[in-house]
Design an enzyme around this catalytic site. Structure first.
Site: not given
Ligand code: R5P
Length: 288
Positions: A38, A95, A128, A165, A188, A190, A214
């Site tokens: 499981d 996050r 984060h 970003d 950027k 979202r 990133d």
């Molecule tokens: C956001 O602030 C993070 O730094 C990344 O840019 C984000 O987690 C990337 O996510 P994804 O690959 O889904 O665009």
């Protein structure tokens, strides 16, 4: 000092043990071949940790690895370790670092609270919100993964760095100090979990070899959008570089927009080409 690795962090943990010239304690992750059908986790220490300072290395992705982290910490404590330092290379749930809406769990704090049950301190990487660590019930330290990316990108002779970003500006600045290359960033927005929009901006990338830097690649949507922008402005080569490569859903498809993808080994994947064992070893040496 002894190092113990969770099942998803064995390679990094062994690399760290080697950096620290510390013993590595093997762990059995199955009692019977096939484990629990499981999906429940199982751990058994195969060496002694009595009286030792134990460095427990376990990342928190995917989710069952969190349970494994708790099981290992408990087993290590029960076995008589003197001090337990948790290295959580990727701190998932980071996050959700505050209560955005009434009734929510502050997930990052929840994780920290449970890690603190059996661990004396926590070391993590490129989280984060580093401010969050101050609220944890045990001493918690952030180590940057950018020097490791910088080392790799310097040897790859990149001409230019791009933060996809404004959150990533602090990362790209740190890498550029190592690579000595110019950098820029995008704005950027979202739209949803899978879609981002960038504000058009002229970038000095014509004919250049560019690395997008990133902290995390999740679906790859952010990187794909930035890579398309770089191509449209004449970049010759585009590399994606991140510390934590989650690569979920259609990430591999999205990342075809890049010539190469590099991640560190905070999460194991075929893209984990850079080890952060030296960074964690330095952090362990710096502990009181
Ligand atoms: C956001 O602030 C993070 O730094 C990344 O840019 C984000 O987690 C990337 O996510 P994804 O690959 O889904 O665009």
């Amino acid at each position: 000092m002894k190092v113990v690795g969770g099942s998803t962090s064995v390679l990094l943990a062994k690399g760290l043990a080697s950096e620290l010239s510390a013993g590595y304690v093997e762990v059995a992750f199955e009692r019977h071949p096939g484990g629990f059908p499981d999906g429940e986790r199982y751990v058994r220490l195969l060496g002694s940790v009595t009286g030792e300072h134990v460095i427990l290395v376990q990342t928190t992705y995917p989710d069952p690895m969190i349970v494994e982290l708790f099981l290992l910490a408990d087993a290590i404590r029960d076995a008589g370790a003197r001090r337990v330092t948790a290295i959580v290379p990727y701190f998932g749930y980071g996050r959700q670092d505050k209560r955005f809406l009434e009734g929510e769990a502050v997930s990052a704090k929840t994780l920290a609270k449970h890690i603190a049950v059996d661990c004396d301190e926590l070391v993590t990487m490129t989280i984060h919100n580093p401010e969050l660590l101050k609220t944890f019930p045990i001493p918690a330290h952030e180590v940057s993964g950018m020097p490791a990316l910088g080392r790799h990108l310097k040897s790859s002779n990149m001409d230019f760095l791009l933060a996809p970003d404004d959150n990533a500006v602090r990362f790209v600045k740190e890498v550029s100090q190592i690579t000595a290359t110019p950098w820029d960033y995008l704005q950027k927005e979202r739209i949803d979990s899978y879609t981002v929009r960038i504000t058009p901006k002229k970038l000095a990338v014509k004919g250049k070899s560019v690395a997008i830097v990133d902290d995390v690649i999740s679906t790859g949507g952010t990187i794909a959008t930035a890579a398309k922008e770089l191509r449209s402005q004449g970049a010759r080569r585009v590399i994606a570089a991140c510390v934590h490569g989650l690569f979920v859903d259609n990430a591999e498809g999205n990342l075809k927009a890049c010539d190469d993808v590099i991640a560190t080994d905070t999460i194991q994947s075929p893209h984990a080409k850079v080890s952060v064992a030296p960074e964690f070893a330095a952090a362990i040496r710096a502990l009181d």
